[in-house]
Structure formats: C-alpha cells, structure tokens
Write a protein that holds these residues in place. Structure first.
Motif, mmCIF file in Angstrom:
data_model
loop_
_atom_site.group_PDB
_atom_site.id
_atom_site.type_symbol
_atom_site.label_atom_id
_atom_site.label_comp_id
_atom_site.label_asym_id
_atom_site.label_seq_id
_atom_site.Cartn_x
_atom_site.Cartn_y
_atom_site.Cartn_z
ATOM 1 N N LYS A 3 0.785 -1.164 0.305
ATOM 2 C CA LYS A 3 0.252 -0.021 -0.025
ATOM 3 C C LYS A 3 1.015 1.218 0.107
ATOM 4 O O LYS A 3 1.892 1.420 0.260
ATOM 5 N N VAL A 4 0.271 2.735 -0.611
ATOM 6 C CA VAL A 4 0.946 3.515 -0.576
ATOM 7 C C VAL A 4 -0.073 4.666 0.499
ATOM 8 O O VAL A 4 -1.833 5.556 -0.617
ATOM 9 N N LYS A 5 0.781 5.381 1.649
ATOM 10 C CA LYS A 5 0.176 6.180 1.579
ATOM 11 C C LYS A 5 0.265 7.396 1.581
ATOM 12 O O LYS A 5 0.790 8.078 1.189
ATOM 13 N N ILE A 6 -1.442 8.404 0.777
ATOM 14 C CA ILE A 6 -1.620 9.860 0.561
ATOM 15 C C ILE A 6 -1.611 10.157 1.737
ATOM 16 O O ILE A 6 -3.322 10.217 1.298
ATOM 17 N N THR A 7 -1.197 11.698 1.706
ATOM 18 C CA THR A 7 -1.469 12.720 2.490
ATOM 19 C C THR A 7 -1.962 13.600 1.727
ATOM 20 O O THR A 7 -1.082 14.133 1.045
ATOM 21 N N ILE A 8 -2.719 14.036 2.150
ATOM 22 C CA ILE A 8 -2.779 16.048 1.676
ATOM 23 C C ILE A 8 -2.289 16.502 2.349
ATOM 24 O O ILE A 8 -2.596 17.350 3.089
ATOM 25 N N LEU A 9 -1.342 17.712 1.466
ATOM 26 C CA LEU A 9 -0.436 18.577 2.254
ATOM 27 C C LEU A 9 -0.924 19.448 2.493
ATOM 28 O O LEU A 9 -0.914 20.204 3.711
ATOM 29 N N LYS A 10 -1.915 20.265 1.015
ATOM 30 C CA LYS A 10 -2.116 21.678 0.691
ATOM 31 C C LYS A 10 -3.013 21.865 0.319
ATOM 32 O O LYS A 10 -2.871 21.090 -0.629
ATOM 33 N N ARG A 11 -4.289 22.072 -0.020
ATOM 34 C CA ARG A 11 -4.365 22.845 -0.816
ATOM 35 C C ARG A 11 -4.843 24.113 -1.076
ATOM 36 O O ARG A 11 -4.544 24.708 -0.484
ATOM 37 N N THR A 12 -4.424 24.289 -2.556
ATOM 38 C CA THR A 12 -3.391 25.502 -2.721
ATOM 39 C C THR A 12 -5.253 26.624 -3.245
ATOM 40 O O THR A 12 -6.030 25.536 -4.640
ATOM 41 N N ILE A 13 -5.022 27.979 -3.940
ATOM 42 C CA ILE A 13 -5.339 28.684 -4.641
ATOM 43 C C ILE A 13 -4.313 29.589 -5.479
ATOM 44 O O ILE A 13 -3.281 30.402 -4.518
ATOM 45 N N GLN A 14 -4.385 29.576 -7.167
ATOM 46 C CA GLN A 14 -3.430 30.259 -7.897
ATOM 47 C C GLN A 14 -4.898 31.763 -7.622
ATOM 48 O O GLN A 14 -5.274 31.873 -8.948
ATOM 49 N N GLU A 15 -3.837 32.409 -6.670
ATOM 50 C CA GLU A 15 -5.077 33.720 -7.034
ATOM 51 C C GLU A 15 -5.368 34.176 -8.071
ATOM 52 O O GLU A 15 -6.217 34.866 -8.348
ATOM 53 N N ASP A 16 -4.546 34.094 -8.575
ATOM 54 C CA ASP A 16 -4.527 35.103 -9.445
ATOM 55 C C ASP A 16 -5.302 34.901 -11.039
ATOM 56 O O ASP A 16 -6.210 35.615 -11.585
ATOM 57 N N LEU A 17 -4.922 33.772 -10.978
ATOM 58 C CA LEU A 17 -6.345 32.458 -12.278
ATOM 59 C C LEU A 17 -7.017 32.390 -11.592
ATOM 60 O O LEU A 17 -8.072 32.806 -12.875
ATOM 61 N N ALA A 18 -7.811 31.976 -10.421
ATOM 62 C CA ALA A 18 -8.254 31.816 -10.191
ATOM 63 C C ALA A 18 -9.814 33.585 -10.223
ATOM 64 O O ALA A 18 -10.484 33.143 -10.795
ATOM 65 N N LYS A 19 -8.773 34.507 -9.342
ATOM 66 C CA LYS A 19 -9.511 35.873 -10.385
ATOM 67 C C LYS A 19 -9.634 36.127 -12.426
ATOM 68 O O LYS A 19 -10.785 36.792 -11.936
ATOM 69 N N GLU A 20 -8.850 35.874 -12.406
ATOM 70 C CA GLU A 20 -8.939 35.698 -13.861
ATOM 71 C C GLU A 20 -10.156 34.846 -14.510
ATOM 72 O O GLU A 20 -11.187 35.306 -15.225
ATOM 73 N N TYR A 21 -10.254 33.880 -13.977
ATOM 74 C CA TYR A 21 -10.792 32.681 -15.104
ATOM 75 C C TYR A 21 -12.173 32.058 -14.399
ATOM 76 O O TYR A 21 -12.487 31.425 -14.388
ATOM 77 N N GLY A 22 -11.864 31.910 -12.712
ATOM 78 C CA GLY A 22 -12.919 31.640 -11.819
ATOM 79 C C GLY A 22 -13.900 31.944 -11.578
ATOM 80 O O GLY A 22 -14.092 33.235 -11.728
ATOM 81 N N ILE A 23 -14.803 31.501 -10.993
ATOM 82 C CA ILE A 23 -15.968 31.764 -10.726
ATOM 83 C C ILE A 23 -15.726 32.741 -9.790
ATOM 84 O O ILE A 23 -14.903 32.999 -8.920
ATOM 85 N N ASP A 24 -17.289 33.738 -8.549
ATOM 86 C CA ASP A 24 -16.865 34.465 -7.778
ATOM 87 C C ASP A 24 -17.213 34.173 -7.063
ATOM 88 O O ASP A 24 -17.853 32.251 -7.323
ATOM 89 N N ASP A 25 -15.812 33.947 -5.802
ATOM 90 C CA ASP A 25 -16.407 33.340 -4.645
ATOM 91 C C ASP A 25 -15.945 32.036 -4.759
ATOM 92 O O ASP A 25 -15.807 31.055 -4.273
ATOM 93 N N PHE A 26 -14.182 31.922 -5.422
ATOM 94 C CA PHE A 26 -13.568 30.850 -6.100
ATOM 95 C C PHE A 26 -13.145 29.842 -5.003
ATOM 96 O O PHE A 26 -12.410 30.612 -3.957
ATOM 97 N N PRO A 27 -13.624 28.471 -4.371
ATOM 98 C CA PRO A 27 -13.081 28.330 -2.950
ATOM 99 C C PRO A 27 -11.570 27.376 -3.227
ATOM 100 O O PRO A 27 -11.448 26.627 -4.901
ATOM 101 N N LYS A 28 -10.836 26.701 -2.226
ATOM 102 C CA LYS A 28 -9.948 25.587 -2.969
ATOM 103 C C LYS A 28 -10.731 24.556 -3.189
ATOM 104 O O LYS A 28 -12.266 24.559 -2.929
ATOM 105 N N CYS A 29 -10.544 23.569 -3.258
ATOM 106 C CA CYS A 29 -10.739 22.031 -4.148
ATOM 107 C C CYS A 29 -11.971 21.641 -2.711
ATOM 108 O O CYS A 29 -11.100 21.643 -1.225
ATOM 109 N N PRO A 30 -12.977 21.562 -2.778
ATOM 110 C CA PRO A 30 -14.181 21.323 -2.552
ATOM 111 C C PRO A 30 -13.961 19.572 -1.681
ATOM 112 O O PRO A 30 -14.457 18.884 -0.857
#
Length: 106
Positions: A3-30
C-alpha cells in the motif's frame, strides 16, 4: 505489492488565475480536505477525486511495486520511497505526499 500512503499536504489557489478565470467566490478544492490520508495500490481509493487520481496514479503504482530509487535520477526528492505531487487543477491544485509502506496489499 504494498500500500502507498497518500497524505493531502495542502489545498492551494492560484489567486491571479482564479480571479481571472474562476467563478465568483472561487473556493479551494471542495473534494479534498487538508491532512486527509488515503491508502492505495493500483486502484483509486474510495472517496478520492478522479482527476487527482489520474494525475498521481503512476507514482502510486511505482511505489506500490517497490520502486527503490529516487525519482528522476535524484534530481527531485532526496529520499527514496517518497513523491510530492499535485493534481491537474490549474486554478486550485491539491498537493499530495506519497509514501511507500510495508502494508501488504490484498
């Protein structure tokens, strides 16, 4: 196979890209949560994002099958048996730590 252990270290947002292309109030990965842990071998763990799995499965598969060398000839991760990878969401990538284990796969 192990088995391989998979740990989520961090959910991120590329703020500049999300602002330009994402929906309003763009969330981190839900679909994922910081610090969540999954175990996998050749199959996607239950509850794991399909798109993230497509982005990381080759590393999981290699580690599950006993990859003992560092990836990319030692030019990436300094310790064998570990990979730091992310999903393919260009606006809000999730970063994962993959670790080889001694847990036998069934």
């Amino acid at each position: 196979m192990k088995k391989v252990k998979i740990t989520i270290l961090k959910r991120t947002i590329q703020e500049d890209l999300a602002k330009e292309y994402g929906i309003d109030d763009f969330p981190k990965c839900p679909l994922m949560e910081d610090n969540a842990v999954f175990y996998a071998d050749y199959a996607k763990p239950e509850g794991f994002c399909d798109e993230a799995w497509k982005a990381i499965y080759q590393y999981v598969f290699a580690l599950a099958h006993g990859a003992t060398e560092t990836f990319y000839s030692g030019t990436w991760i300094k310790e064998p048996g570990i990979a730091i990878v992310c999903c393919n969401d260009g606006l809000r990538p999730v970063i994962f730590k993959l670790e080889a284990t001694d847990i036998e796969s069934k």
